[in-house]
Design an enzyme around this catalytic site. Structure first.
Site, short mmCIF file in Angstrom:
data_model
loop_
_atom_site.label_atom_id
_atom_site.label_comp_id
_atom_site.label_asym_id
_atom_site.label_seq_id
_atom_site.Cartn_x
_atom_site.Cartn_y
_atom_site.Cartn_z
N GLY A 154 3.35 9.48 -8.33
CA GLY A 154 4.05 8.19 -8.31
C GLY A 154 3.50 7.23 -9.35
CB VAL A 189 2.32 -1.44 -8.07
CG1 VAL A 189 1.34 -2.53 -8.38
CG2 VAL A 189 3.73 -1.91 -8.30
CB THR A 239 5.48 8.47 -3.15
OG1 THR A 239 4.91 8.79 -1.88
CG2 THR A 239 5.05 9.51 -4.16
NE ARG A 268 1.57 -0.52 1.98
CZ ARG A 268 0.49 -0.02 2.60
NH1 ARG A 268 -0.21 0.93 2.01
NH2 ARG A 268 0.11 -0.46 3.78
CG HIS A 313 -4.29 -24.07 -31.04
ND1 HIS A 313 -3.72 -22.83 -31.20
CD2 HIS A 313 -5.27 -24.17 -31.99
CE1 HIS A 313 -4.30 -22.20 -32.21
NE2 HIS A 313 -5.24 -23.01 -32.71
P1 NAI Z 1 6.14 2.06 -5.74
O1 NAI Z 1 7.40 1.99 -5.00
O2 NAI Z 1 5.71 0.94 -6.62
O3 NAI Z 1 6.12 3.40 -6.65
C1 NAI Z 1 6.29 4.68 -6.11
C2 NAI Z 1 6.65 5.67 -7.22
O4 NAI Z 1 6.61 6.99 -6.71
C3 NAI Z 1 8.06 5.46 -7.78
O5 NAI Z 1 7.99 5.36 -9.17
C4 NAI Z 1 8.81 6.71 -7.31
O6 NAI Z 1 9.83 7.08 -8.20
C5 NAI Z 1 7.68 7.74 -7.26
N1 NAI Z 1 7.95 8.90 -6.40
C6 NAI Z 1 8.51 8.91 -5.16
N2 NAI Z 1 8.60 10.16 -4.68
C7 NAI Z 1 8.07 11.01 -5.62
C8 NAI Z 1 7.88 12.44 -5.71
N3 NAI Z 1 8.24 13.28 -4.74
N4 NAI Z 1 7.33 12.94 -6.83
C9 NAI Z 1 6.96 12.13 -7.84
N5 NAI Z 1 7.11 10.77 -7.80
C10 NAI Z 1 7.65 10.20 -6.71
O7 NAI Z 1 5.04 2.37 -4.62
P2 NAI Z 1 3.44 2.22 -4.59
O8 NAI Z 1 2.87 2.21 -5.96
O9 NAI Z 1 3.00 3.27 -3.64
O10 NAI Z 1 3.24 0.79 -3.97
C11 NAI Z 1 3.68 0.51 -2.62
C12 NAI Z 1 3.99 -0.95 -2.44
O11 NAI Z 1 2.82 -1.72 -2.52
C13 NAI Z 1 4.97 -1.46 -3.46
O12 NAI Z 1 5.99 -2.14 -2.80
C14 NAI Z 1 4.15 -2.38 -4.30
O13 NAI Z 1 4.91 -3.48 -4.76
C15 NAI Z 1 3.02 -2.82 -3.38
N6 NAI Z 1 1.81 -3.08 -4.16
C16 NAI Z 1 1.78 -4.17 -4.97
C17 NAI Z 1 0.70 -4.39 -5.77
C18 NAI Z 1 0.73 -5.56 -6.70
O14 NAI Z 1 1.55 -6.47 -6.50
N7 NAI Z 1 -0.11 -5.60 -7.73
C19 NAI Z 1 -0.48 -3.51 -5.78
C20 NAI Z 1 -0.30 -2.39 -4.92
C21 NAI Z 1 0.80 -2.20 -4.14
#
Ligand code: NAI
Length: 462
Positions: free
Chosen positions: A176, A179, A267, A269, A441
Site C-alpha cells: 500500500g 500515507v 492498505t 483503515r 523575506h
Molecule cells: P490509504 O488509504 O492512505 O492507502 C492504502 C493504499 O493501499 C492505497 O493506495 C490502496 O490502493 C493500496 N492497496 C489496497 N489494497 C491493496 C492490495 N491488495 N495490494 C496492494 N495495494 C493495495 O491507507 P493507509 O496508508 O493505510 O492509511 C489509513 C488511514 O490513516 C488513511 O485514511 C490516512 O489518511 C490515515 N493516516 C493519515 C496520516 C496523516 O494524515 N499524515 C498518517 C497515517 C494515517
C-alpha cells in the site's frame, strides 16, 4: 450509578476534544477510554509516535548528507535503536499525559474501561451503568485486513507493530502506497532498510493531485524507496522469520513474489465499533461499516451521536477534532459548522506533501474552468540555503473569479504552509488576495505568495 449531560466513548482526537469542549460549555461530561492512556490511536500508536520517528531519522539523514557541506565536520551519528524507541515513547507519554492534565483542568471524568450502550441514555463500563442525556461515539478505526495476509505484529505488521520492531529490518516490504506506507517506509529507508512498496493502483497516494503524486514518487525513489505499481497482493507466507509477499501484476496477470524480513500492511483503515452494541440498538450503518449520521452528527437513535473515523469522511485526526467541537456545541444549543471543503491533508515525509480543496483531476471532472499558478522552491532563497529546493507550490483558482479552489504543496514545511491557503479559502479569498499580502523575506511562505502571483501576471522569481 453516576449521571452526566454527555458521555463520550473514546478518547482519541475526536473524543477528547469533544469532552473538553462540552466541559467548557458548562456540560457535565465523562469520557470512557479502555486504553491505559488517553489520546487514542493518534497519540499512542499513530500520528505522534510516527512523527517522532520521522523527526529522528530526518536528523540522521541531514547529518549523513548535508552536515559536511555546511562545514559541520565529524563522524555521522550511528543509530541506537533502543534509545530511538525510548525517545518515541517519551514523546507519546508527554502528549497522553497532557490530555490527562487537560481532563483534570476541565473537570472531565475519565471512566476507565470499554463501553457499551445497552440502551439510549445509558453507558455500561464493566459492571457499572452510567446515565447520560447525550452519548457521543468516537470509537475510531482499526487497520483493515487483507485476504491471505495474517498480521502477527512481529514479521507481518500494521503501523502499530512497525513502531515497535525489535530491530531495523534489512528488507521491508510495504503493501500500500498510501500515507502510512510512505511515512513509515521513509523512516526505515533512512535507517538503511531496503524498502519495496507494492501498490494496487498505477500511482501512489490515491486521490492526490496527479502531478504532485508523480513528483513525490520521483523524490521517494531518489531516497531509495522502490515501487511496484499496478500489483495486487494475493497473500503473505511466513517461514523461518522471513516473509514472502505474493502479488499479481494487473497488466498481464503474471505472478511474482518478494522475500522480506518484515512486511508492513498499510492498505487502509476501517471504522472500529466492536462491542458497543450498535446492532442491538438499531443504529443505521453504511455498507462500509460507518455509523450513519445527519449534519449534526446525530444517529437515527435519539440522544446518540457519532464522530471521527467511525463515520463518513477522511480518516484524519483534525477532521475528528473539528467534529468533536461541533457536536459538543450542537448539544449545547449552538449552531456549529464544519467546512468539509477546507480540510487539509498532510504526508509528513521529507519533503512534506500537503493539499487542500480540489485537485486538477476533480476540477476537470466537474468541467470547471480553472487556472494554475505554480512556483518551484528552487526559486525560494530560504529553501535553497536549507537544501530544500526540491518541490513546488501549486494553486488552483477559478478562471473567471480568481477564487482559490485548491492548493497542493510538495516541499519544506508544506504541512504548515498549507494553512494560510486554508484560511484564505475559508474566507473565500481570490488568489490575488494572497498575492497582495506582504510575506516576510526570506521565508518558505514566499513560495505560496509567488504561486498566487503566478495565477495572475506572473511570479517574480520564476
Ligand atoms: P490509504 O488509504 O492512505 O492507502 C492504502 C493504499 O493501499 C492505497 O493506495 C490502496 O490502493 C493500496 N492497496 C489496497 N489494497 C491493496 C492490495 N491488495 N495490494 C496492494 N495495494 C493495495 O491507507 P493507509 O496508508 O493505510 O492509511 C489509513 C488511514 O490513516 C488513511 O485514511 C490516512 O489518511 C490515515 N493516516 C493519515 C496520516 C496523516 O494524515 N499524515 C498518517 C497515517 C494515517
Amino acid at each position: 450509578m453516576s449521571s452526566y449531560d454527555v458521555i463520550v466513548i473514546g478518547a482519541g482526537p475526536g473524543g477528547y476534544v469533544c469532552a473538553i469542549r462540552c466541559a467548557q460549555l458548562g456540560l457535565k461530561v465523562a469520557c470512557v477510554e479502555g486504553r491505559e492512556t488517553l489520546g487514542g490511536t493518534c497519540l499512542n500508536v499513530g500520528c505522534i509516535p510516527s512523527k517522532a520517528m520521522l523527526h529522528a531519522t530526518h536528523m540522521l539523514h541531514e547529518a549523513e548528507h548535508n552536515f559536511a557541506t555546511m562545514g559541520l565536520k565529524g563522524k555521522a551519528p550511528s543509530v541506537d535503536w533502543k534509545q530511538m524507541l525510548a525517545y518515541k515513547d517519551e514523546t507519546i507519554g508527554q502528549n497522553t499525559g497532557g490530555i490527562e492534565y487537560l481532563f483534570k483542568k476541565n473537570k472531565v471524568d475519565w471512566i476507565k474501561g470499554w463501553a457499551s450502550i445497552p440502551e439510549a441514555g445509558k453507558v455500561k463500563v464493566g459492571d457499572d451503568i452510567h446515565e447520560a442525556k447525550h452519548i457521543v461515539v468516537a470509537s475510531g478505526s482499526e487497520a483493515s485486513s487483507l485476504p491471505g495476509v495474517e498480521v502477527d505484529e512481529k514479521t507481518v505488521v500494521t503501523s502499530t507493530g512497525a513502531l515497535e520492531l525489535t530491530k531495523v529490518p534489512k528488507k521491508l516490504a510495504v503493501i500500500g502506497a498510501g500515507v502510512i506506507g510512505l511515512e513509515l517506509g521513509s523512516v526505515y529507508a533512512r535507517l538503511g532498510a531496503e524498502v519495496q512498496v507494492i501498490e494496487f493502483l498505477d500511482a501512489i497516494t490515491p486521490g492526490m493531485d496527479a502531478e504532485i503524486a508523480r513528483q513525490f514518487q520521483k523524490m521517494l525513489t531518489k531516497q531509495g524507496l522502490k515501487f511496484t505499481l499496478g500489483a495486487a497482493v494475493q497473500g503473505v507466507t511466513v517461514k523461518g522469520g522471513k516473509a514472502t509477499v505474493n502479488y499479481k501484476l494487473r497488466k498481464d496477470e503474471s505472478d511474482h513474489s518478494i522475500v522480506a524480513d518484515t512486511v508492513l500492511v498499510a492498505t487502509g483503515r476501517k471504522p472500529y465499533t466492536t462491542g458497543l452494541g450498535l446492532d442491538a440498538l438499531g443504529i443505521e450503518m453504511s455498507e462500509r461499516g460507518q455509523i450513519k449520521t445527519d449534519a449534526r452528527y446525530a444517529t437515527n437513535v435519539g440522544g446518540i451521536y457519532a464522530i471521527g473515523d467511525a463515520i463518513d469522511g477522511p480518516m484524519l485526526a483534525h477532521k475528528a477534532e473539528d467534529e468533536g467541537m461541533a457536536v459538543a456545541e450542537g448539544i449545547a444549543g449552538q449552531h456549529p459548522h464544519v467546512n468539509y471543503g477546507v480540510i487539509p491533508g498532510v504526508i509528513y515525509t521529507h519533503p512534506e506533501v500537503a493539499n487542500v480543496g480540489e485537485t486538477e483531476e476533480t476540477l476537470k471532472k466537474q468541467g470547471r474552468a480553472y487556472k494554475v499558478g505554480k512556483f518551484p522552491f528552487m526559486g525560494n532563497a530560504r529553501a535553497k540555503a536549507n537544501f530544500a529546493g526540491d518541490g513546488f507550490v501549486k494553486i488552483l483558482a477559478d478562471k473567471d473569479t480568481d477564487r482559490i479552489l485548491g492548493a497542493h504543496i510538495i516541499g519544506p514545511m508544506a504541512g504548515d504552509l498549507i494553512h494560510e491557503i486554508c484560511v484564505a479559502m475559508e474566507f473565500g479569498a481570490a488568489a490575488e488576495d494572497l498575492a497582495r499580502t506582504c510575506h516576510a523575506h526570506p521565508t518558505y511562505s514566499e513560495a505560496v505568495r509567488e504561486a498566487a502571483l503566478a495565477c495572475g501576471d506572473g511570479a517574480i522569481h520564476a
